[in-house]
Motif scaffolding. Structure first.
Motif, PDB file in Angstrom:
ATOM      1  N   VAL A 182     -62.143  27.587  38.507  1.00  0.00           N
ATOM      2  CA  VAL A 182     -61.252  28.652  38.960  1.00  0.00           C
ATOM      3  C   VAL A 182     -60.152  28.858  37.922  1.00  0.00           C
ATOM      4  N   LEU A 235     -62.985  32.873  40.428  1.00  0.00           N
ATOM      5  CA  LEU A 235     -64.081  32.015  39.989  1.00  0.00           C
ATOM      6  C   LEU A 235     -64.525  32.423  38.587  1.00  0.00           C
ATOM      7  N   ALA A 279     -61.792  32.516  44.768  1.00  0.00           N
ATOM      8  CA  ALA A 279     -62.317  31.252  45.286  1.00  0.00           C
ATOM      9  C   ALA A 279     -61.847  31.025  46.711  1.00  0.00           C
ATOM     10  N   VAL A 324     -58.853  23.674  45.929  1.00  0.00           N
ATOM     11  CA  VAL A 324     -58.272  24.795  45.181  1.00  0.00           C
ATOM     12  C   VAL A 324     -56.760  24.821  45.354  1.00  0.00           C
TER      13      VAL A 324
END
Length: 536
Positions: A205, A211, A224, A230
């Motif tokens: 990412v 992405l 993402a 994340v």
């Protein structure tokens, strides 16, 4: 008659309660063992994904830094030739040919106009770039990595750029190299090979959560899923945790940032895949525990009958008409408490034996049956402990030279004797704190805590000489080759230090065998000898 019936019912009740209690305790012990082993598998998978993501992040970090250095060299070369009409085209062509990391390289002047492209892009030549990445490069005049955007060519790209200044130090534009995210690119080379085929995968990412790489090409360029991994990467963190992917699958994720680019790499594995071995492990535990469990139940049943016997006496004595005589007789049954204590002790001993058996099974899973050295699983546990303690250690990988010839000429039994003899020599030349492992076949590994790289080389050479001097029945003498590295002297990553030892072993093999080689970085290698003087 009624008293006899009550006595029989009481005996059956005590026996049933004792048996039920034993079954519950046995079940709790097995369930606890199942949970412990399952948690160990989960923790091992989390740690493996963390290390894997960290390794890939380091590789990607090195790529970005090297790419920025290449652009910096190009900018410097271009600054010296700005007065030459073909300088821009020549320099971007040189950079493009120097590496296959970029899909295209473009030179832009101080007004944001394209003055050179490689490969040739006539539709861009002489036109001003209007992307946010172009504006940011013109404004900041610093080396940078862009967020993903749609370029003039219609490609989804990220760019690396470096400013160009003329000989007087005035800003003259920049050189930018693009990576086409939806075409084959360098990220596929760095990240495309994944060691698992059980639903595990990894993705990359950008700093804005887009992405950049995903095993499903259609996902590239999309935002993402805002899962825990994340979110942690957006804070610049690294580690491992439980998360859920876009399909709601429970994943064990390891993650690490790429600081030079502002990217993050996530390697994750389904928890169901990580815990899949539990079925066979638990079946093994049950098979080994069943005989001891049955023996324990038989012992409990016998003890229960003994417990019921004094209770029967108490019931009989309660029927006595003489109160004084009944009291005297009841006092004589005080051994009932002793029997209860014995039963409790018997159950505790039984389950201690069961726990010992489980412990032996766990030990057997960590050792090689032929040599009694640690196997690969035992090595992983020992390496994790050493890494967590922060202790430096030397690494020696070794194997027997021409071992296939030993098996072919003398048979596998003789080969096993050689393997066992090498293991014995390793133990004889090791300290109590050293970690000795057999990785399989004729391959061995030694971890030497709190020694230097040079000392590790001396240990390897001493072991090599000891094995060379040892005579084996039927076989005679054998030799070994050894590769040596050190954590952190030759490598700050423990796993890579082991790989370096393997490379050193490879050099020893190809250097003639029967020798020990220490892995040295290029900066540590001795300079080449000067060339001979020209003939007079």
């Amino acid at each position: 008659m009624n008293a006899s019936i009550r006595q029989v019912n009481l005996q059956r009740l005590i026996l049933a309660l004792a048996t039920l209690s034993a079954l519950v305790m046995l079940g709790n012990t097995l369930w606890a063992s199942y949970q412990v082993q399952r948690q160990q598998l989960i923790e091992k998978s989390l740690e493996a994904n963390r290390v894997y993501a960290h390794s890939l992040a380091q590789s990607t970090q090195h790529f970005v830094l090297n790419a920025q250095q290449q652009l910096a060299v190009g900018a410097e070369r271009l600054s010296r030739g700005l007065d030459q009409p073909a300088a821009h085209d020549d320099e971007v062509e040189r950079i493009k040919l120097q590496t296959d990391a970029f899909n295209s390289v473009i030179a832009v002047d101080a007004q944001g106009v394209v003055v050179g492209t490689s490969p040739a892009l006539p539709e861009l030549q002489g036109k001003a770039l209007t992307s946010a990445a172009n504006r940011k490069a013109l404004q900041q005049r610093l080396p940078m990595v862009s967020d993903p955007f749609i370029a003039h060519t219609g490609n989804l790209v990220v760019t690396l750029s470096h400013p160009v200044f003329d000989a007087d130090g005035d800003y003259a534009g920049y050189i930018t190299a693009s990576i086409h995210l939806r075409d084959p690119n360098v990220l596929h080379s760095l990240l495309g090979t994944h060691p698992y085929e059980d639903g595990s995968y990894l993705y990359v990412v950008s700093r804005d959560g887009t992405l950049l790489y995903h095993p499903e090409p259609d996902r590239v360029g999309q935002p993402a899923t805002r899962n825990a991994a994340v979110e942690a990467l957006s804070q610049g963190s690294a580690g491992a945790l439980h998360s859920h992917n876009s399909r709601g699958v429970h994943m064990l994720a390891g993650f690490a940032p790429v600081p030079a680019a502002g990217w993050g790499i996530v390697a994750q594995r389904p928890i169901d895949a990580a815990t899949a071995p539990m079925g066979s492990l638990f079946a093994t535990v049950l098979r080994n525990a069943a005989p001891l469990g049955l023996l324990s139940l038989l012992l409990i049943w016998l003890c229960s009958r003994r417990i019921a016997s004094p209770l029967q006496q108490l019931a009989q004595h309660a029927q006595e008409g003489d109160v004084g005589a009944a009291i005297s007789q009841v006092k004589a049954v005080n051994s009932w408490y002793f029997e209860a204590a014995q039963l409790k002790q018997a159950v505790l001993v039984s389950f201690r034996n069961l726990s010992d058996r489980i412990g032996k099974l766990d030990l057997a899973a960590l050792t090689d049956p032929l040599t009694q050295l640690l196997n690969r699983r035992g090595l992983e546990r020992a390496l994790s402990a050493l890494t967590a303690s922060g202790v430096p250690f030397g690494v020696i990988t070794l194997d027997v030279d021409h071992f296939k010839d030993v098996n072919d000429r003398h048979g596998h039994d003789a080969g096993d004797q050689v393997i066992a003899g090498v293991a014995q020599s390793m133990r004889a030349n090791a300290r109590p704190q050293d970690v000795l492992c057999r990785l399989g076949g004729e391959e061995f590994l030694v971890l030497l805590p709190e020694v230097s790289a040079d000392t590790a080389l001396q240990v390897a050479e001493r072991l090599r000489a000891a094995i060379e001097a040892q005579a084996f029945a039927k076989v005679g003498h054998v030799t070994i080759s050894a590769g040596v590295s050190h954590y952190p002297e030759t490598q700050s990553n423990p796993d890579l230090a082991i790989r370096q030892a393997d490379k050193a072993l490879y050099r020893a093999k190809h250097g003639g065998r029967n020798q020990s080689v220490l892995y040295r970085k290029r900066s540590q290698q001795p300079p080449p000898p000067p060339p001979p003087p020209p003939p007079s």
